[in-house]
Design an enzyme around this catalytic site. Structure first.
Site: not given
Length: 281
Positions: A62, A127
């Site tokens: 990620a 995010y």
């Protein structure tokens, strides 16, 4: 023999899965870093997945630089949304299993009670928004996926809060830590074990699940526990988030309710101090 592909092999969770994998030789493990699985380039990603042909994907890779994401929005969304969407499509088409790792940052932090999997999401930073769109795409493209939301991950590997505190407590006489953000940490080794336990469980039950250690603490209280187990003499003070501004806003409260994963998969979740102690042994 089933082939398990682990993305983000050099990260905290990927590294802990590599440690555990020696106990599970009934699987063929493939640990892929960003050079082997390009989550930021979907054309290359397609070729790489077709070459590996995994039966299971643990998507631990990620974009996790929370503050940097505010100025690298496109890259964050490519890795955390578009690559996840592609992986979900691949696993659906090829009848492969997918466990995708997400975050408590999908919430806005306005709750005062532990958040279950059905709570309304409302990310307060780029995010969190990129991870939430990744979740939506994952379940749309492969409804048979399992998504695990976790929080405050730490490990002997990689960069994390515990290792930063260990360093600072040895370098300085006094440090200040935010005391008004509430949640619970996650020892990556515990989560790695939980992922394998889910895979080995007799029944595959898809959906979103929460996983973090038991306990409700602030970052300040977490730092005090690190000081205790490390035997450091550094003075630790608590400060409000307003005194430590960051480019990305953080949720003030993101404690995860773990009842669902415990009831469904019989996953054992230790108290946070038990897990933290393991890192110091």
């Amino acid at each position: 023999m089933k082939k398990i592909l682990v993305t983000g092999a050099n990260g905290q969770l990927g590294s802990e899965l590599a440690v555990l994998s020696v106990n599970y030789s009934n699987y063929e493990w493939i640990f892929a870093d960003r050079t082997q699985i390009a989550l930021d380039d979907l054309d290359i990603l397609e070729k790489q997945l077709n070459k590996i042909q995994p039966d299971v994907i643990f998507n631990c890779g990620a974009y996790t630089a929370v503050d940097k994401a505010e100025t690298e929005k496109e890259l964050a969304f490519t890795i955390n949304h578009l690559a996840v969407e592609f992986i979900a499509k691949y696993t659906q088409k090829n009848d492969a299993k997918l466990i995708h790792i997400s975050t408590d940052y999908v919430f806005d932090g306005t709750s005062s009670i532990a958040l279950n999997e059905d709570e309304k999401t409302n990310p307060v930073n780029v995010y969190g928004a990129s991870k939430r769109t990744g979740e939506i795409a994952c379940l749309k493209e492969n409804p048979n996926s399992i998504i695990i939301r976790t929080s405050w991950v730490y490990s002997k590997f990689g960069n994390n809060f515990v290792k930063t505190m260990q360093r600072l407590m040895q370098e300085r006489n006094t440090i200040n830590v935010v005391n008004d953000q509430i949640g619970s940490p996650t020892y990556a080794a515990d989560l790695a074990q939980a992922m394998i336990d889910i895979l080995e469980f007799p029944e595959w039950i898809p959906g979103i699940y929460n996983y973090s250690s038991e306990g409700e603490i602030s970052w300040y209280e977490f730092a005090l526990s690190i000081k205790e187990f490390g035997g450091y003499s550094c003075n630790v003070g608590g400060i409000p988030s307003a005194s430590y501004p960051t480019p990305a806003k953080r949720p003030e409260f993101s404690l995860l309710d773990k009842k669902k994963i415990k009831a469904t998969y019989n996953v054992d979740i230790p108290y946070y101090k038990e897990s933290l102690k393991k890192m110091f042994v």
